[in-house]
Design a protein around this motif. Structure first.
Motif, PDB file in Angstrom:
ATOM      1  N   ARG A  30       0.828  -1.197   0.000  1.00  0.00           N
ATOM      2  CA  ARG A  30       0.000   0.000   0.000  1.00  0.00           C
ATOM      3  C   ARG A  30       0.874   1.264   0.000  1.00  0.00           C
ATOM      4  O   ARG A  30       0.637   2.205  -0.744  1.00  0.00           O
ATOM      5  CB  ARG A  30      -0.919  -0.010   1.220  1.00  0.00           C
ATOM      6  CG  ARG A  30      -2.153   0.835   1.047  1.00  0.00           C
ATOM      7  CD  ARG A  30      -3.172   0.583   2.131  1.00  0.00           C
ATOM      8  NE  ARG A  30      -2.603   0.701   3.462  1.00  0.00           N
ATOM      9  CZ  ARG A  30      -2.784  -0.191   4.437  1.00  0.00           C
ATOM     10  NH1 ARG A  30      -3.501  -1.254   4.216  1.00  0.00           N
ATOM     11  NH2 ARG A  30      -2.227  -0.030   5.615  1.00  0.00           N
ATOM     12  N   VAL A  31       1.904   1.233   0.834  1.00  0.00           N
ATOM     13  CA  VAL A  31       2.811   2.394   0.908  1.00  0.00           C
ATOM     14  C   VAL A  31       3.480   2.635  -0.441  1.00  0.00           C
ATOM     15  O   VAL A  31       3.518   3.763  -0.950  1.00  0.00           O
ATOM     16  CB  VAL A  31       3.885   2.174   2.001  1.00  0.00           C
ATOM     17  CG1 VAL A  31       4.908   3.293   1.961  1.00  0.00           C
ATOM     18  CG2 VAL A  31       3.235   2.087   3.361  1.00  0.00           C
ATOM     19  N   VAL A  32       3.974   1.547  -1.027  1.00  0.00           N
ATOM     20  CA  VAL A  32       4.676   1.690  -2.307  1.00  0.00           C
ATOM     21  C   VAL A  32       3.717   2.203  -3.382  1.00  0.00           C
ATOM     22  O   VAL A  32       4.054   3.096  -4.161  1.00  0.00           O
ATOM     23  CB  VAL A  32       5.314   0.344  -2.718  1.00  0.00           C
ATOM     24  CG1 VAL A  32       5.842   0.412  -4.131  1.00  0.00           C
ATOM     25  CG2 VAL A  32       6.428  -0.019  -1.747  1.00  0.00           C
ATOM     26  N   ASN A  33       2.494   1.668  -3.367  1.00  0.00           N
ATOM     27  CA  ASN A  33       1.512   2.132  -4.354  1.00  0.00           C
ATOM     28  C   ASN A  33       1.211   3.608  -4.193  1.00  0.00           C
ATOM     29  O   ASN A  33       1.113   4.341  -5.185  1.00  0.00           O
ATOM     30  CB  ASN A  33       0.211   1.334  -4.240  1.00  0.00           C
ATOM     31  CG  ASN A  33       0.315   0.014  -4.954  1.00  0.00           C
ATOM     32  OD1 ASN A  33       1.180  -0.163  -5.809  1.00  0.00           O
ATOM     33  ND2 ASN A  33      -0.523  -0.927  -4.590  1.00  0.00           N
ATOM     34  N   ASN A  34       1.077   4.043  -2.938  1.00  0.00           N
ATOM     35  CA  ASN A  34       0.824   5.462  -2.692  1.00  0.00           C
ATOM     36  C   ASN A  34       1.966   6.322  -3.208  1.00  0.00           C
ATOM     37  O   ASN A  34       1.752   7.360  -3.835  1.00  0.00           O
ATOM     38  CB  ASN A  34       0.628   5.727  -1.201  1.00  0.00           C
ATOM     39  CG  ASN A  34      -0.816   5.514  -0.788  1.00  0.00           C
ATOM     40  OD1 ASN A  34      -1.697   5.452  -1.630  1.00  0.00           O
ATOM     41  ND2 ASN A  34      -1.046   5.386   0.496  1.00  0.00           N
ATOM     42  N   LEU A  35       3.171   5.888  -2.931  1.00  0.00           N
ATOM     43  CA  LEU A  35       4.329   6.663  -3.385  1.00  0.00           C
ATOM     44  C   LEU A  35       4.376   6.709  -4.909  1.00  0.00           C
ATOM     45  O   LEU A  35       4.658   7.750  -5.504  1.00  0.00           O
ATOM     46  CB  LEU A  35       5.626   6.058  -2.838  1.00  0.00           C
ATOM     47  CG  LEU A  35       5.853   6.287  -1.347  1.00  0.00           C
ATOM     48  CD1 LEU A  35       7.075   5.528  -0.879  1.00  0.00           C
ATOM     49  CD2 LEU A  35       6.011   7.776  -1.061  1.00  0.00           C
ATOM     50  N   LEU A  36       4.063   5.567  -5.522  1.00  0.00           N
ATOM     51  CA  LEU A  36       4.076   5.532  -6.987  1.00  0.00           C
ATOM     52  C   LEU A  36       2.990   6.438  -7.555  1.00  0.00           C
ATOM     53  O   LEU A  36       3.224   7.178  -8.514  1.00  0.00           O
ATOM     54  CB  LEU A  36       3.871   4.095  -7.484  1.00  0.00           C
ATOM     55  CG  LEU A  36       5.062   3.164  -7.285  1.00  0.00           C
ATOM     56  CD1 LEU A  36       4.710   1.750  -7.707  1.00  0.00           C
ATOM     57  CD2 LEU A  36       6.271   3.664  -8.080  1.00  0.00           C
ATOM     58  N   ASP A  37       1.802   6.397  -6.933  1.00  0.00           N
ATOM     59  CA  ASP A  37       0.707   7.249  -7.405  1.00  0.00           C
ATOM     60  C   ASP A  37       1.089   8.718  -7.307  1.00  0.00           C
ATOM     61  O   ASP A  37       0.862   9.513  -8.214  1.00  0.00           O
ATOM     62  CB  ASP A  37      -0.558   7.003  -6.568  1.00  0.00           C
ATOM     63  CG  ASP A  37      -1.234   5.709  -6.952  1.00  0.00           C
ATOM     64  OD1 ASP A  37      -0.935   5.198  -8.045  1.00  0.00           O
ATOM     65  OD2 ASP A  37      -2.043   5.197  -6.153  1.00  0.00           O
ATOM     66  N   MET A  38       1.678   9.067  -6.152  1.00  0.00           N
ATOM     67  CA  MET A  38       2.080  10.453  -5.936  1.00  0.00           C
ATOM     68  C   MET A  38       3.103  10.871  -6.990  1.00  0.00           C
ATOM     69  O   MET A  38       3.031  11.966  -7.548  1.00  0.00           O
ATOM     70  CB  MET A  38       2.702  10.551  -4.531  1.00  0.00           C
ATOM     71  CG  MET A  38       2.640  11.908  -3.931  1.00  0.00           C
ATOM     72  SD  MET A  38       0.950  12.362  -3.531  1.00  0.00           S
ATOM     73  CE  MET A  38       0.853  13.884  -4.407  1.00  0.00           C
ATOM     74  N   THR A  39       4.048   9.990  -7.241  1.00  0.00           N
ATOM     75  CA  THR A  39       5.082  10.298  -8.230  1.00  0.00           C
ATOM     76  C   THR A  39       4.468  10.457  -9.619  1.00  0.00           C
ATOM     77  O   THR A  39       4.821  11.369 -10.360  1.00  0.00           O
ATOM     78  CB  THR A  39       6.135   9.172  -8.254  1.00  0.00           C
ATOM     79  OG1 THR A  39       6.447   8.843  -6.914  1.00  0.00           O
ATOM     80  CG2 THR A  39       7.375   9.588  -8.980  1.00  0.00           C
ATOM     81  N   ARG A  40       3.535   9.569  -9.928  1.00  0.00           N
ATOM     82  CA  ARG A  40       2.872   9.653 -11.237  1.00  0.00           C
ATOM     83  C   ARG A  40       2.148  10.988 -11.364  1.00  0.00           C
ATOM     84  O   ARG A  40       2.233  11.657 -12.377  1.00  0.00           O
ATOM     85  CB  ARG A  40       1.841   8.518 -11.378  1.00  0.00           C
ATOM     86  CG  ARG A  40       2.457   7.228 -11.839  1.00  0.00           C
ATOM     87  CD  ARG A  40       1.426   6.294 -12.449  1.00  0.00           C
ATOM     88  NE  ARG A  40       0.267   6.086 -11.608  1.00  0.00           N
ATOM     89  CZ  ARG A  40      -0.958   5.892 -12.083  1.00  0.00           C
ATOM     90  NH1 ARG A  40      -1.169   5.907 -13.371  1.00  0.00           N
ATOM     91  NH2 ARG A  40      -1.963   5.706 -11.267  1.00  0.00           N
ATOM     92  N   LEU A  41       1.447  11.367 -10.289  1.00  0.00           N
ATOM     93  CA  LEU A  41       0.706  12.626 -10.328  1.00  0.00           C
ATOM     94  C   LEU A  41       1.645  13.805 -10.491  1.00  0.00           C
ATOM     95  O   LEU A  41       1.401  14.718 -11.270  1.00  0.00           O
ATOM     96  CB  LEU A  41      -0.103  12.798  -9.038  1.00  0.00           C
ATOM     97  CG  LEU A  41      -1.441  12.100  -9.007  1.00  0.00           C
ATOM     98  CD1 LEU A  41      -2.030  12.148  -7.614  1.00  0.00           C
ATOM     99  CD2 LEU A  41      -2.393  12.742 -10.005  1.00  0.00           C
ATOM    100  N   GLU A  42       2.736  13.768  -9.725  1.00  0.00           N
ATOM    101  CA  GLU A  42       3.645  14.913  -9.764  1.00  0.00           C
ATOM    102  C   GLU A  42       4.378  15.026 -11.080  1.00  0.00           C
ATOM    103  O   GLU A  42       4.756  16.110 -11.489  1.00  0.00           O
ATOM    104  CB  GLU A  42       4.619  14.851  -8.586  1.00  0.00           C
ATOM    105  CG  GLU A  42       3.909  15.286  -7.326  1.00  0.00           C
ATOM    106  CD  GLU A  42       4.793  15.302  -6.110  1.00  0.00           C
ATOM    107  OE1 GLU A  42       5.952  14.858  -6.208  1.00  0.00           O
ATOM    108  OE2 GLU A  42       4.299  15.734  -5.062  1.00  0.00           O
ATOM    109  N   SER A  43       4.574  13.887 -11.743  1.00  0.00           N
ATOM    110  CA  SER A  43       5.282  13.982 -13.018  1.00  0.00           C
ATOM    111  C   SER A  43       4.296  14.267 -14.148  1.00  0.00           C
ATOM    112  O   SER A  43       4.689  14.393 -15.298  1.00  0.00           O
ATOM    113  CB  SER A  43       6.053  12.700 -13.289  1.00  0.00           C
ATOM    114  OG  SER A  43       5.153  11.621 -13.321  1.00  0.00           O
TER     115      SER A  43
END
Lengths: 489, 229
Positions: A313-326
């Motif tokens: 869950r943590v990794v998915n959140n971080l990936l989602d955040m990164t996707r959004l920010e990029s």
């Protein structure tokens, strides 16, 4: 007093500009013709002396020639009040000669017979010259004072205009316009690059740094007067101050940003290391324990599973955040069943919603909506996870869907403690409510908002009157009635 | 004892290969491993596996390329392993001939169920007309559907949809595939029809909460009919 009234009288700017321009022109004409000492004034001097002489000629029978000197002297004083130094001296000289020639006996000669007449003539001559030059010097000084005052006013107006500009670019545009309007010239401000040839160039700089140049061109062959030049130099200094201040402001903002970024990075690091290391520690400990105590395998395997889910869950959140920010999150629109979307989100967050009744108010024939199912389902899932973790067990969570003004409205309402005073804070990255029970990065709502916004919608939060928070997604989407799609085959 | 099936795992991660080996061996498979796409392709020739587990991110060539190459000459069932939760990638793999997919991190039980389903010969291949799952019974020969013994009346479109799902029971069926078969080639991108009829079908096959969810949605990909509940 004049200066003051002009400063605070903002409503009549154009008139003031005109008056300044006029004064400026007058000044510049004076400047230009100082050497030729205005033939007109010399003529006026000659005419004046002639008139006074004529008057004296009529009076001399009554007064005698001695008092005539005082009348001539009066003429010199008056001339000193209106004329420049040269013509005044001419008046003094001419009147002295006229007096001598026409009034002092023997008449019609420059010869003076009596010693006391000679003395009187000499005294008269010195006094006339002295008065003439004193009054004209006084006048010059007064003129200079007036010009200075006008310059100060112009400069003040200039500074005021610059200060009112919302950005540096605007300030520079205002400045150029102001100069053009005031002096009737074409002014250009260069803050970088080379200044093309032509006109007068005033450097915009302070003691240490050069910020650019102010180029001023006057149409035709007109040149700038010294008065205008002084004013433009002052403008250039003013511009330097403004540009410097703007640069300092930018540097300060940059520094502020760096501090903020640093704080965020630190929070991220603290948060991520905590959220990553906790499940890793659990998994590592459980698997070691599994080796020592194989009979506890069921409980330990559960721990490992729990830990790895959390990690995921943590990794998915971080990936989602990164996707959004990029900025790579692009919605892929497809006709979707909104009810199915909500059910999918509920299923995905089964664990977080355990112990809560879900009140789902969506009609069965709810229209299909053209949207990105996956993106929106994930956003809804984050909202549900949030509702689940803040609502006390056994209290229900309400989900509703509807169409208003061509917008799909989805809402998730909980019965938790409600939002903080500044409700927007809950959408900040790494924001955690005080006393929140679950672990997590505090990214969920921020990601949910990111997904909704990537879809062109809005996610807002409000407190319910009955307690708890309500999160509402509003999306502009196309809809289609189900009945329109039934096919006969 | 000789294992019933041969499985080939093509994945560059040693740990994943090790775990898959453990899981597959426990499910009566003999397991071979390949680290790269090239090695995988030649292993398929040599080992003649009954099922291939293929990772999409390989060091030497993309998994989807390996899939296209092997589909040029064999119909061996292929299960895709993917780390990315990107429906497009999965649809592309399914269109290229993959039988099903699982996303890492995966549930071993689910993985083994997928492996089992894709190896099973389809009802059409076995000539078996009867499909049963929980309360649902579909007789393809008689075009007869019952739920808990009671007959379910389906419209021709609903039946056509159910039939395809039954024929691929347990496997994901892409939206495109469903639309093309039921509504024709022109309707391939008209997912709205599918949404409406899946809702009707669900309403009839799971009329209330007491009935299990038989038709599962794979968001962005398609639908899957459960084989066991």
């Amino acid at each position: 007093m004049v200066l003051k009234s002009q400063l605070f009288d903002a409503g009549v700017a154009p008139m003031r500009l005109d008056s300044l321009r006029e004064a400026d022109r007058a000044g510049s004409e004076g400047d230009a013709r100082v050497k030729s000492a205005s033939a007109k004034e010399y003529a006026m001097a000659a005419v004046g002396v002639s008139l006074v002489t004529l008057a004296c000629w009529l009076l001399t029978a009554v007064t005698g020639y001695g008092a005539i000197a005082l009348i001539f002297l009066l003429g010199v004083v008056l001339a000193g009040m209106v004329l420049r130094r040269g013509p005044v001296l001419l008046v003094a000289a001419l009147s002295a000669v006229s007096w001598n020639f026409l009034f002092i006996p023997p008449l019609f000669t420059l010869h003076i017979a009596k010693f006391q007449d000679a003395l009187m003539f000499a005294t008269y001559f010195v006094v006339a010259i002295a008065i003439g030059s004193l009054t004209s010097r006084l006048r010059a000084r007064e003129q200079w004072e007036r010009e200075r005052e006008q310059r100060a006013t112009a400069l003040y107006r200039f500074a005021q205009k610059l200060a009112a500009a919302p950005s540096l670019e605007m300030a520079l545009t205002f400045a150029a316009d102001h100069i053009n309007e005031l002096l009737g010239v074409t002014a250009t401000i260069f803050t970088q690059g080379n200044v093309p040839y032509g006109g007068r160039v005033f450097p915009i700089k302070n003691l240490t740094t050069s910020f650019g140049s102010l180029q001023v061109k006057r149409s035709g062959s007109g040149t700038l007067t010294s008065n205008e030049t002084q004013l433009l130099e002052a403008f250039a200094d003013q511009l330097a101050t403004v540009i410097e201040r703007e640069r300092l402001k930018q540097i300060a903002a940059q520094a502020q940003l760096t501090v903020e970024a640093e704080r965020l990075r630190k929070t991220l690091l603290d948060c991520v290391s905590h959220e990553l290391k906790t499940p890793i520690a659990a998994i590592a400990a459980a698997s070691q324990e599994l080796q020592r105590n194989p009979e506890l395998s069921r409980q330990l395997a559960n721990e490992i599973q729990h830990g790895s889910r959390r990690l995921n869950r943590v990794v998915n959140n971080l990936l989602d955040m990164t996707r959004l920010e990029s900025g790579v999150v692009q919605p892929k629109l497809e006709w979707c069943d909104v009810l199915e979307l909500l059910q999918g989100a509920i299923e995905a967050e089964e664990e977080a919603l355990r112990g809560h009744e879900i009140h789902l108010s969506v009609s069965e024939d709810f229209p299909l909506a053209l949207l990105d199912h996956s993106l929106l389902e994930q956003a809804l899932a984050k909202l549900l996870a949030n509702a689940g973790s803040y609502t006390p067990t056994h209290l229900p969570i309400d989900i509703a869907a509807g169409f208003t003004n061509e917008q799909l409205i989805l809402s998730v309402c909980d019965r938790g403690p409600g939002l903080p005073e500044d409700a927007e804070r809950v959408f900040e990255k790494f924001y955690r409510a005080n006393g929140s029970k679950t672990g997590g990065l505090g990214l969920g709502l921020s990601i949910a908002r990111g997904f909704v916004e990537a879809h062109g919608g809005k996610l807002t939060a409000l407190n319910r009157e009955t307690g708890g928070a309500c999160f509402t997604v509003a999306l502009p989407v196309q809809q289609t009635e189900r009945s329109a799609l039934e096919t006969v085959s | 004892m000789k294992a019933a099936h041969i499985a080939l795992v093509i994945d560059d991660e040693k740990q994943i290969r090790r775990l898959l080996r453990l899981a597959l061996e426990s499910a009566d498979h003999q397991v071979f491993e390949a680290e790269t796409g090239q090695a995988g392709l030649s292993e398929i020739v040599h080992r003649r596996p009954d099922v291939v587990l293929l990772d999409l991110g390989l060091p030497d060539m993309e998994g989807i390329k390996v899939l296209r190459r092997l589909r040029e000459w064999t119909r061996v069932p292929v299960l895709i392993l993917s780390v990315r939760d990107d429906p497009e990638e999965k649809v592309a793999a399914l269109d290229a001939g993959a039988d099903d997919y699982v996303t890492k991190p995966f549930d071993t039980a689910e993985l083994l169920a997928r492996v089992r389903v894709i190896q099973r010969r389809s009802l059409v291949e076995t000539g078996q007309p009867l499909f049963e799952c929980g309360p649902l019974c579909v007789d393809l020969a008689a075009r007869h559907v019952t739920l808990g013994g009671a007959e379910v009346k389906l419209t021709p479109t609903e039946y056509a949809l159910l039939r395809i799902l039954v024929q691929h029971a347990g496997k994901v069926v892409t939206q495109k595939q469903l639309l093309r078969t039921v509504w024709g080639e022109k309707a391939e991108s008209q997912a709205q029809y599918l949404r409406v009829y899946i809702t009707y079908l669900r309403k009839k096959l799971q009329p209330n909460a007491d009935f299990p969810r038989l038709i599962k949605t794979e968001v962005g990909i398609g639908y899957r009919l459960a084989t066991e509940v």
